[in-house]
Design a protein around this motif. Structure first.
Motif, short mmCIF file in Angstrom:
data_model
loop_
_atom_site.label_atom_id
_atom_site.label_comp_id
_atom_site.label_asym_id
_atom_site.label_seq_id
_atom_site.Cartn_x
_atom_site.Cartn_y
_atom_site.Cartn_z
N THR A 193 0.83 -1.20 0.00
CA THR A 193 0.00 0.00 0.00
C THR A 193 0.87 1.26 0.00
O THR A 193 0.39 2.33 -0.36
CB THR A 193 -0.92 0.02 1.23
OG1 THR A 193 -0.13 -0.09 2.41
CG2 THR A 193 -1.92 -1.13 1.17
N GLU A 194 2.13 1.13 0.42
CA GLU A 194 3.08 2.24 0.40
C GLU A 194 4.37 1.75 -0.27
O GLU A 194 4.68 0.56 -0.22
CB GLU A 194 3.40 2.70 1.82
CG GLU A 194 2.21 3.28 2.55
CD GLU A 194 2.54 3.70 3.97
OE1 GLU A 194 3.71 3.57 4.38
OE2 GLU A 194 1.63 4.13 4.67
N PRO A 195 5.12 2.66 -0.89
CA PRO A 195 6.37 2.24 -1.56
C PRO A 195 7.36 1.63 -0.56
O PRO A 195 7.44 2.05 0.59
CB PRO A 195 6.94 3.53 -2.13
CG PRO A 195 5.83 4.52 -2.09
CD PRO A 195 4.89 4.09 -1.03
N LEU A 196 8.08 0.64 -1.02
CA LEU A 196 9.14 0.02 -0.24
C LEU A 196 10.42 0.80 -0.53
O LEU A 196 10.87 0.87 -1.67
CB LEU A 196 9.30 -1.44 -0.65
CG LEU A 196 10.48 -2.20 -0.06
CD1 LEU A 196 10.33 -2.35 1.44
CD2 LEU A 196 10.60 -3.55 -0.72
N VAL A 197 10.99 1.44 0.48
CA VAL A 197 12.19 2.27 0.30
C VAL A 197 13.36 1.53 0.93
O VAL A 197 13.28 1.04 2.06
CB VAL A 197 12.01 3.66 0.95
CG1 VAL A 197 13.26 4.51 0.77
CG2 VAL A 197 10.80 4.36 0.38
N PHE A 198 14.47 1.46 0.17
CA PHE A 198 15.68 0.82 0.68
C PHE A 198 16.88 1.48 0.03
O PHE A 198 16.75 2.31 -0.85
CB PHE A 198 15.66 -0.70 0.44
CG PHE A 198 15.56 -1.08 -1.02
CD1 PHE A 198 16.70 -1.44 -1.74
CD2 PHE A 198 14.34 -1.08 -1.68
CE1 PHE A 198 16.62 -1.79 -3.08
CE2 PHE A 198 14.24 -1.45 -3.02
CZ PHE A 198 15.38 -1.79 -3.72
N SER A 199 18.07 1.13 0.50
CA SER A 199 19.27 1.74 -0.08
C SER A 199 20.25 0.67 -0.52
O SER A 199 20.17 -0.48 -0.10
CB SER A 199 19.93 2.68 0.93
OG SER A 199 20.37 1.95 2.06
N LYS A 200 21.16 1.07 -1.40
CA LYS A 200 22.23 0.21 -1.90
C LYS A 200 23.52 1.03 -1.89
O LYS A 200 23.49 2.24 -2.08
CB LYS A 200 21.95 -0.24 -3.34
CG LYS A 200 20.73 -1.09 -3.52
CD LYS A 200 21.12 -2.52 -3.44
CE LYS A 200 19.93 -3.41 -3.76
NZ LYS A 200 20.28 -4.79 -3.70
N PHE A 201 24.64 0.36 -1.73
CA PHE A 201 25.93 1.02 -1.83
C PHE A 201 26.33 1.15 -3.30
O PHE A 201 25.81 0.43 -4.16
CB PHE A 201 27.01 0.22 -1.08
CG PHE A 201 26.81 0.21 0.41
CD1 PHE A 201 27.04 1.35 1.15
CD2 PHE A 201 26.40 -0.94 1.06
CE1 PHE A 201 26.86 1.36 2.53
CE2 PHE A 201 26.22 -0.95 2.43
CZ PHE A 201 26.45 0.20 3.17
N GLY A 202 27.26 2.05 -3.57
CA GLY A 202 27.75 2.25 -4.93
C GLY A 202 28.34 0.99 -5.54
O GLY A 202 28.37 0.84 -6.77
#
Length: 159
Positions: free
Chosen positions: A120-129
Motif C-alpha cells: 500500500t506504500e512504496p518500499l524504500v531501501f538503499s544500496k551502496f555504490g
C-alpha cells in the motif's frame, strides 16, 4: 512529482543538445584505461571525451561548460574509436557514488513475479555504490543466495 520534473528539466536543459543529435554517452575501457565516450549516431564509433572529463560524474558536474567543450570536440572531426576495441563499463563508476536510494515493488508485475502482495506504500531501501557493475562482470553470490534477481534499473544522479 511535478515539482521534481520541473527541477530536473531546468537542471538537464543544457544537456538537451545531446538528445537533439541523438548522442549516447558510455563509459568504456580502451587500451586498459577507463574513458568517457560519446557514440556517433551515424557510424556507431566512439569519440573520446577524456579531454573534457575523466568520467560521467565529472562530465555531469561540469554543466554547460563541459557540454560546450564536448560539442566543440565532436564538431572538430575528432579521432574515433571502434566499439570492438573497447569493453563496455558501468555507466557511472560505483565507487564515485555514496549510496542509492531505491523504491521497490512499485509495479504490479514485479510483485506478482515475486509472489509478494502489492504494497500500500512504496518500499524504500538503499544500496551502496558497489552495486553498480558493467556488462559481463562476474557477480559475487553469497552461499545463502538461492537465486539472483537480474533487473534493469533507472538511476538518476542528483548533485
Amino acid at each position: 512529482f511535478l515539482a521534481l520534473l520541473r527541477a530536473l528539466h531546468s537542471y538537464c536543459h543544457p544537456f538537451l543538445f545531446l538528445l537533439s543529435i541523438m548522442v549516447r554517452l558510455a563509459s568504456v575501457e580502451y587500451k586498459g584505461l577507463p574513458k568517457l565516450v560519446a557514440q556517433l549516431p551515424t557510424t556507431g564509433s566512439y569519440v573520446d571525451l577524456s579531454p573534457v572529463a575523466p568520467n560521467a560524474r565529472s562530465f555531469l558536474q561540469g554543466g554547460e561548460a563541459a557540454l560546450a567543450q564536448a560539442k566543440e570536440l565532436m564538431d572538430s572531426n575528432p579521432t574515433v574509436i571502434a566499439p570492438e576495441e573497447c569493453r563496455l563499463l558501468a555507466p557511472i563508476d560505483g565507487s564515485l557514488v555514496g549510496k542509492f536510494l531505491c523504491i521497490g515493488m512499485n509495479y504490479v508485475d514485479h510483485c506478482t513475479e515475486q509472489n509478494f502482495p502489492i504494497p500500500t506504500e512504496p518500499l524504500v531501501f538503499s544500496k551502496f555504490g558497489s552495486c553498480v557493475v558493467g556488462t559481463g562482470v562476474p557477480l559475487a553470490k553469497d552461499v545463502t543466495t538461492e537465486k539472483l534477481d537480474f533487473e534493469v534499473e533507472l538511476g538518476v544522479v542528483l548533485g
